[in-house]
Write an enzyme that holds these catalytic residues in place. Structure first.
Site, PDB file in Angstrom:
ATOM      1  N   ALA A 118      43.444   8.727  39.809  1.00  0.00           N
ATOM      2  CA  ALA A 118      42.370   9.618  40.256  1.00  0.00           C
ATOM      3  C   ALA A 118      41.752   9.047  41.522  1.00  0.00           C
ATOM      4  CB  ALA A 118      41.315   9.731  39.161  1.00  0.00           C
ATOM      5  N   PHE A 165      51.690   7.996  40.880  1.00  0.00           N
ATOM      6  CA  PHE A 165      51.026   9.214  41.373  1.00  0.00           C
ATOM      7  C   PHE A 165      50.089   9.803  40.325  1.00  0.00           C
ATOM      8  CE2 PHE A 165      54.095   8.495  44.506  1.00  0.00           C
ATOM      9  CZ  PHE A 165      53.598   9.065  45.670  1.00  0.00           C
ATOM     10  N   CYS A 168      52.367  14.677  54.986  1.00  0.00           N
ATOM     11  CA  CYS A 168      53.386  15.398  54.207  1.00  0.00           C
ATOM     12  C   CYS A 168      52.815  16.328  53.138  1.00  0.00           C
ATOM     13  CB  CYS A 168      54.343  14.403  53.567  1.00  0.00           C
ATOM     14  SG  CYS A 168      55.341  13.550  54.787  1.00  0.00           S
ATOM     15  N   ARG A 171      58.208   6.477  51.841  1.00  0.00           N
ATOM     16  CA  ARG A 171      56.742   6.535  51.794  1.00  0.00           C
ATOM     17  C   ARG A 171      56.207   5.637  52.886  1.00  0.00           C
ATOM     18  NH1 ARG A 171      56.624   3.938  46.088  1.00  0.00           N
ATOM     19  NH2 ARG A 171      58.306   2.895  47.207  1.00  0.00           N
TER      20      ARG A 171
HETATM   21  P1  NAD Z   1      55.948  12.343  63.833  1.00  0.00           P
HETATM   22  O1  NAD Z   1      55.036  13.376  64.356  1.00  0.00           O
HETATM   23  O2  NAD Z   1      55.457  10.951  63.586  1.00  0.00           O
HETATM   24  O3  NAD Z   1      57.218  12.214  64.781  1.00  0.00           O
HETATM   25  C1  NAD Z   1      57.920  13.303  65.320  1.00  0.00           C
HETATM   26  C2  NAD Z   1      58.435  12.884  66.690  1.00  0.00           C
HETATM   27  O4  NAD Z   1      59.352  13.867  67.172  1.00  0.00           O
HETATM   28  C3  NAD Z   1      57.327  12.794  67.752  1.00  0.00           C
HETATM   29  O5  NAD Z   1      57.351  11.486  68.333  1.00  0.00           O
HETATM   30  C4  NAD Z   1      57.701  13.856  68.767  1.00  0.00           C
HETATM   31  O6  NAD Z   1      57.334  13.501  70.090  1.00  0.00           O
HETATM   32  C5  NAD Z   1      59.193  13.934  68.580  1.00  0.00           C
HETATM   33  N1  NAD Z   1      59.844  15.164  69.062  1.00  0.00           N
HETATM   34  C6  NAD Z   1      59.410  16.434  69.004  1.00  0.00           C
HETATM   35  N2  NAD Z   1      60.330  17.275  69.539  1.00  0.00           N
HETATM   36  C7  NAD Z   1      61.376  16.507  69.914  1.00  0.00           C
HETATM   37  C8  NAD Z   1      62.649  16.785  70.514  1.00  0.00           C
HETATM   38  N3  NAD Z   1      63.038  18.023  70.831  1.00  0.00           N
HETATM   39  N4  NAD Z   1      63.479  15.743  70.774  1.00  0.00           N
HETATM   40  C9  NAD Z   1      63.107  14.467  70.481  1.00  0.00           C
HETATM   41  N5  NAD Z   1      61.925  14.160  69.905  1.00  0.00           N
HETATM   42  C10 NAD Z   1      61.082  15.163  69.628  1.00  0.00           C
HETATM   43  O7  NAD Z   1      56.538  12.944  62.468  1.00  0.00           O
HETATM   44  P2  NAD Z   1      57.067  12.142  61.188  1.00  0.00           P
HETATM   45  O8  NAD Z   1      55.940  11.712  60.325  1.00  0.00           O
HETATM   46  O9  NAD Z   1      58.083  11.143  61.631  1.00  0.00           O
HETATM   47  O10 NAD Z   1      57.804  13.316  60.416  1.00  0.00           O
HETATM   48  C11 NAD Z   1      59.007  13.868  60.888  1.00  0.00           C
HETATM   49  C12 NAD Z   1      59.562  14.768  59.812  1.00  0.00           C
HETATM   50  O11 NAD Z   1      59.895  13.984  58.658  1.00  0.00           O
HETATM   51  C13 NAD Z   1      58.597  15.832  59.322  1.00  0.00           C
HETATM   52  O12 NAD Z   1      59.315  16.988  59.007  1.00  0.00           O
HETATM   53  C14 NAD Z   1      58.015  15.231  58.067  1.00  0.00           C
HETATM   54  O13 NAD Z   1      57.563  16.199  57.168  1.00  0.00           O
HETATM   55  C15 NAD Z   1      59.204  14.495  57.508  1.00  0.00           C
HETATM   56  N6  NAD Z   1      58.881  13.375  56.630  1.00  0.00           N
HETATM   57  C16 NAD Z   1      57.829  12.563  56.942  1.00  0.00           C
HETATM   58  C17 NAD Z   1      57.555  11.472  56.109  1.00  0.00           C
HETATM   59  C18 NAD Z   1      56.397  10.559  56.416  1.00  0.00           C
HETATM   60  O14 NAD Z   1      56.014   9.794  55.540  1.00  0.00           O
HETATM   61  N7  NAD Z   1      55.838  10.604  57.618  1.00  0.00           N
HETATM   62  C19 NAD Z   1      58.352  11.229  54.970  1.00  0.00           C
HETATM   63  C20 NAD Z   1      59.427  12.061  54.718  1.00  0.00           C
HETATM   64  C21 NAD Z   1      59.681  13.129  55.561  1.00  0.00           C
END
Ligand code: NAD
Length: 468
Positions: free
Chosen positions: A271, A268, A279, A153
């Protein structure tokens, strides 16, 4: 182990830093050169507790940043995909970043790799990754694809990673399953928490996490179903809050009453103005789209989304009602991030409320402890940015609390009363009790609770909000 992490975002950066903390040699790669340069200069880029410490501890020793994906893949045994999976127009997950990353891994492949899908993806994506690798010239025996969803989270990402409730690994080969156990072995045998200088465990950390070895499809489904379920809990309590508001019940007591049932739990179940962030909104709609492609109309998810939207509409209506007219009014806003302890404003309900009020020609003066810069990038000069909570409310017609930052729950209410033009507080996060507001002489409107109207109460009307 040698690990490459593709994506230096909220997940990739935290995963890379934490894996280095667990003793692995990590290269974190991003296509965004500016990001890589920032990280290389020692800036952590995101607001996350403990992240600056562990980045400083390992950067240049066990943790490196690069935009050279090919070199990172060459040097690594494990390649983690942590790129974004945003929603596309129709609500499906946009998997183009995952596909591009896969293609680049395939081109760079020089020895057997474990490709770990950590991005949140629809069920069966690992099979697509497998196929894409083969279509791009790799032999199926040269790699394994593993699903290992991330449950961190934002705000508590580092401790969530280092002290998880569960580690889910979906793989099809014994070799991949064994290597993944090695990757996380320090979390499973307790040796990480016992090591000198370990990041301290949260008080409610599981003594040993559940480690579930399963199929990739099951693992992928677990992630989407988890997020959909959590979003459902939030929408459930928000739907109940409407009934509480209309009947004079108190949603905070209702929440305590429901949540103390162990089968339900307290978390979670607050309210508020609805869920947001990068996400839940996209994952609920992607899960709904996947359900539809499997021939089932998961109507419950539609309702979860609808309740979430209605909650925001209802909140803006509450602001309008408290202010009588909003046009030209000066509104102080505390909280811009989608939740506390993060600077992330993606899909933030606070930003949505602000946009609505700007449409209605309000003037907004806002403050957030971490999310000012990211908000400025979104809203530019359409609002005023205050240096602290109190200067935001100077001469304001109303104060809105939109993010549950701890510091917003301990304001000096006498000072608040003295600064504001009208004594009106509208709290989208239920941070105060009616007594506190009454004592301070403030009119107080919150979610699912009777209003406090110490200053010139209006004649009572049936409080049945109608959404149009
Ligand atoms: P983000 O947008 O912060 O980071 C993604 C990064 O990937 C960006 O910096 C982008 O430039 C880079 N990127 C894109 N294509 C690339 C490539 N070919 N090679 C290298 N880098 C590349 O996203 P995030 O919040 O870190 O989320 C990433 C994934 O994790 C998503 O699928 C999201 O749903 C999942 N997730 C997010 C969270 C959260 O709390 N943010 C929690 C669990 C899972």
């Amino acid at each position: 182990m040698r690990v490459a992490v593709l994506g230096c975002g909220y997940v990739g950066l935290v995963a890379a830093a934490c894996l280095a903390e667990l003793g692995h040699d990590v290269i974190c790669v991003d296509t965004d050169r500016e990001k890589v340069e920032f990280l290389d200069r020692g800036e952590s880029l995101i607001h996350e507790e403990y992240l600056p410490e562990i980045l400083a501890r390992h950067h240049g020793k066990r943790l490196f940043f690069s935009w050279d994906l090919k070199e990172a893949v060459h040097q690594s045994l494990v390649v983690i995909i942590a790129v974004g999976t945003p929603a596309n127009e129709s609500g499906d997950a946009d998997l183009s970043y995952v596909e591009t990353a896969t293609r680049e891994i395939a081109i760079a492949l020089n020895s057997h790799k474990i490709i770990v899908e950590k991005s949140t993806v629809p069920v069966q994506t690992s099979a697509w990754i497998q196929r894409s690798m083969v279509l791009n010239g790799c032999s199926a025996s040269d790699f394994d694809v593993v699903s290992n969803p991330e449950f961190l989270r934002e705000g508590t990402a580092v401790t969530d990673f280092l002290y998880p409730d569960r580690i889910i690994v979906g793989s099809r080969s014994e070799r991949a399953a064994t290597l993944m156990r090695q990757l996380y072995s320090k979390l499973m045998d307790g040796s990480y928490s016992a090591q000198a200088g370990a990041i301290p465990a949260p008080t409610d950390a599981a003594s040993v996490p559940l480690y579930l070895d399963t199929s990739p499809e099951t693992s992928e489904l677990i992630k989407h179903a988890s997020n959909a379920f959590l979003a459902m809990k939030i929408s459930f309590i928000n739907a109940v809050s409407v009934i509480a508001e209309a009947t004079g019940a108190d949603i905070e007591d209702v929440r305590v009453g429901i949540g103390s049932d162990k089968r339900i739990g307290h978390r979670f179940l607050r309210a508020g103005i609805g869920y947001g962030g990068s996400c839940f909104p996209k994952d609920v709609s992607a899960f709904q789209a996947i359900a539809a492609s499997c021939g089932t109309d998961f109507k419950l998810l539609q309702e979860v989304r609808q309740v979430n939207e209605d909650q925001l509409t209802r909140f803006v209506a509450m602001v309008r009602k408290a202010l009588w007219n909003v046009k030209g009014k000066k509104v102080a806003v505390l909280g811009l991030a989608f939740k506390s302890d993060t600077d992330d404003v993606r899909e933030s309900p606070a930003i949505k409320v602000i946009r609505e009020l700007l449409e209605q020609e309000c003037q907004i003066c806002a403050y957030d402890p971490a999310a000012m810069e990211r908000t400025r990038a979104l809203l530019k000069d359409s609002i005023i940015y205050a240096a602290d909570p109190y200067s935001a409310m100077n001469d304001a017609d109303a104060l809105l609390i939109l993010t549950e930052w701890k510091e917003f729950s301990a304001l000096d209410l006498t000072r608040v009363r003295g600064l504001m033009k009208y004594p009106i507080v509208i709290d989208g996060r239920n941070l105060y009790s009616a007594e506190q507001m009454r004592e301070a002489g403030l009119n107080y409107y919150s979610i699912g609770r009777p209003p406090v109207e110490v200053v010139h109460p209006l004649p009572v009307r049936a409080n049945v909000a109608k959404i149009s």
